[in-house]
Write an enzyme that holds these catalytic residues in place. Sequence first.
Site, PDB file in Angstrom:
ATOM      1  N   ARG A 108       0.835  -1.197   0.000  1.00 49.36           N
ATOM      2  CA  ARG A 108       0.000   0.000   0.000  1.00 49.36           C
ATOM      3  C   ARG A 108       0.868   1.245   0.000  1.00 49.36           C
ATOM      4  O   ARG A 108       0.533   2.250  -0.613  1.00 49.36           O
ATOM      5  CB  ARG A 108      -0.926  -0.014   1.218  1.00 49.36           C
ATOM      6  CG  ARG A 108      -1.938  -1.147   1.167  1.00 49.36           C
ATOM      7  CD  ARG A 108      -2.806  -1.167   2.397  1.00 49.36           C
ATOM      8  NE  ARG A 108      -3.781  -2.245   2.371  1.00 49.36           N
ATOM      9  CZ  ARG A 108      -3.571  -3.455   2.876  1.00 49.36           C
ATOM     10  NH1 ARG A 108      -2.417  -3.746   3.444  1.00 49.36           N
ATOM     11  NH2 ARG A 108      -4.521  -4.369   2.826  1.00 49.36           N
ATOM     12  N   ASP A 168      -9.634  -4.764   8.289  1.00 50.04           N
ATOM     13  CA  ASP A 168      -8.701  -5.764   8.833  1.00 50.04           C
ATOM     14  C   ASP A 168      -9.291  -6.404  10.085  1.00 50.04           C
ATOM     15  O   ASP A 168      -9.135  -7.610  10.329  1.00 50.04           O
ATOM     16  CB  ASP A 168      -7.365  -5.092   9.187  1.00 50.04           C
ATOM     17  CG  ASP A 168      -6.920  -4.147   8.097  1.00 50.04           C
ATOM     18  OD1 ASP A 168      -5.914  -4.399   7.443  1.00 50.04           O
ATOM     19  OD2 ASP A 168      -7.630  -3.134   7.888  1.00 50.04           O
ATOM     20  N   ARG A 171     -11.766  -8.877   9.069  1.00 48.89           N
ATOM     21  CA  ARG A 171     -11.091 -10.093   8.593  1.00 48.89           C
ATOM     22  C   ARG A 171     -10.668 -10.957   9.781  1.00 48.89           C
ATOM     23  O   ARG A 171     -10.823 -12.186   9.762  1.00 48.89           O
ATOM     24  CB  ARG A 171      -9.866  -9.717   7.746  1.00 48.89           C
ATOM     25  CG  ARG A 171     -10.267  -9.189   6.374  1.00 48.89           C
ATOM     26  CD  ARG A 171      -9.077  -8.638   5.593  1.00 48.89           C
ATOM     27  NE  ARG A 171      -9.476  -8.313   4.228  1.00 48.89           N
ATOM     28  CZ  ARG A 171      -8.869  -7.414   3.460  1.00 48.89           C
ATOM     29  NH1 ARG A 171      -7.828  -6.725   3.921  1.00 48.89           N
ATOM     30  NH2 ARG A 171      -9.289  -7.187   2.233  1.00 48.89           N
ATOM     31  N   HIS A 195      -3.026   0.581   8.397  1.00 47.80           N
ATOM     32  CA  HIS A 195      -3.741  -0.365   7.535  1.00 47.80           C
ATOM     33  C   HIS A 195      -2.704  -0.809   6.508  1.00 47.80           C
ATOM     34  O   HIS A 195      -2.545  -0.199   5.459  1.00 47.80           O
ATOM     35  CB  HIS A 195      -4.936   0.326   6.868  1.00 47.80           C
ATOM     36  CG  HIS A 195      -5.555  -0.482   5.748  1.00 47.80           C
ATOM     37  ND1 HIS A 195      -6.118  -1.723   5.937  1.00 47.80           N
ATOM     38  CD2 HIS A 195      -5.683  -0.224   4.417  1.00 47.80           C
ATOM     39  CE1 HIS A 195      -6.567  -2.179   4.773  1.00 47.80           C
ATOM     40  NE2 HIS A 195      -6.305  -1.290   3.834  1.00 47.80           N
TER      41      HIS A 195
END
Length: 333
Positions: A108, A168, A171, A195
């Site tokens: 990212r 997240d 998840r 993140h």
Amino acid sequence: YNIERERKWAYWFSKEACRLNNIQKAAVIGCGFVGSSIAFTLMQSGIFSELVLIDANRDKAEGEAMDLSHGLPFTHPMDIRAGDYDDVADCALVIVTAGAGQKPGETRLDLVHKNVAIFRSIIPEIARRNRDAILLIVSNPVDVLTWAAWKLSGYPANRVLGSGTVLDTARLKYLLGERLGVDSRSVHAFIIGEHGDSELAVWSGANVSGISLDHFCELRGYYEHDKADEWLQREVRDSAYEIIRRKGATYYGVAMAVERIVRAIVRDEHSVLPVSNLLQGQYGIDGLCMSIPAVVGRNGVEDTLEIPLSPAEREALRDSAATLRDVVDSLEL
Ligand code: NAD
């Protein structure tokens, strides 16, 4: 007791600060996989009566608006249309997903320069027309871009937040729920920090409906906690890479995470969510956006919660902050 902080909250929590905006109207900027999935989710939730789609590719925004509108007879009446920045003037919420996504193998943080350049063109256009909205940033790297959006907009920090580690965390809850054979909504745990690759799970406070996670695992016949924690954290961290490798992008999960944050704001739910927001001394971290649990309501981030962390978790959070600090310091904003 900090009188300045009290005054700031008192103003931004006042009706005056929100009076110009239409709470039933939002804009989504960037209508790629993520923006269009968010629009689809929001349309079905019935939260808004007006949704404006803006994209550098006008045809794309128009096509998405047409396609979505054709589903309206099956949901709630609302106006979904392609627009431009003038349409943002009275939006209570502006969701930004514009920007390049990760390519296979890309982190990212690799996206940072491309997407900061895009934010330099987008955020001033919003801020020029609307001083009172809440900016919800989704583009990656989301923590750096939330910080950039705060800087470029001049908005108070409580009204600039990023989707952060809400996805997240979902998840992690999903994986724990699957492993333990329990409803993932009964799992209470957080992923905090960046993140991205330096994020961390707060195992010390994790529980299943109030039963400590380790104890609950033992009730279900699992005893190797350290090994399992390590595996779960790696699975969560690498989820996006695994999805991108298989289908090129991730979008449904994040769309539902964004819908959850939006609902907390519009319905003034005061929900505790790990959104990305400016830290101002929490855990000794200052002037960076990253995720720790926050109370989210009509005024955006109403409070950030310095939850108890184990010494190892504190250290991992500080390492995560250092990763972000290096990137933020390299930007001239
Ligand atoms: P995409 O390439 O499908 O869509 C990006 C869209 O942005 C395109 O339609 C493009 O035309 C538009 N765009 C580019 N520059 C623009 C500008 N200046 N003004 C307006 N629109 C512009 O990408 P995607 O898969 O939808 O991903 C979008 C972003 O969301 C990426 O940065 C991705 O990494 C991020 N993302 C975040 C999360 C999260 O949890 N925060 C999850 C998944 C993806």
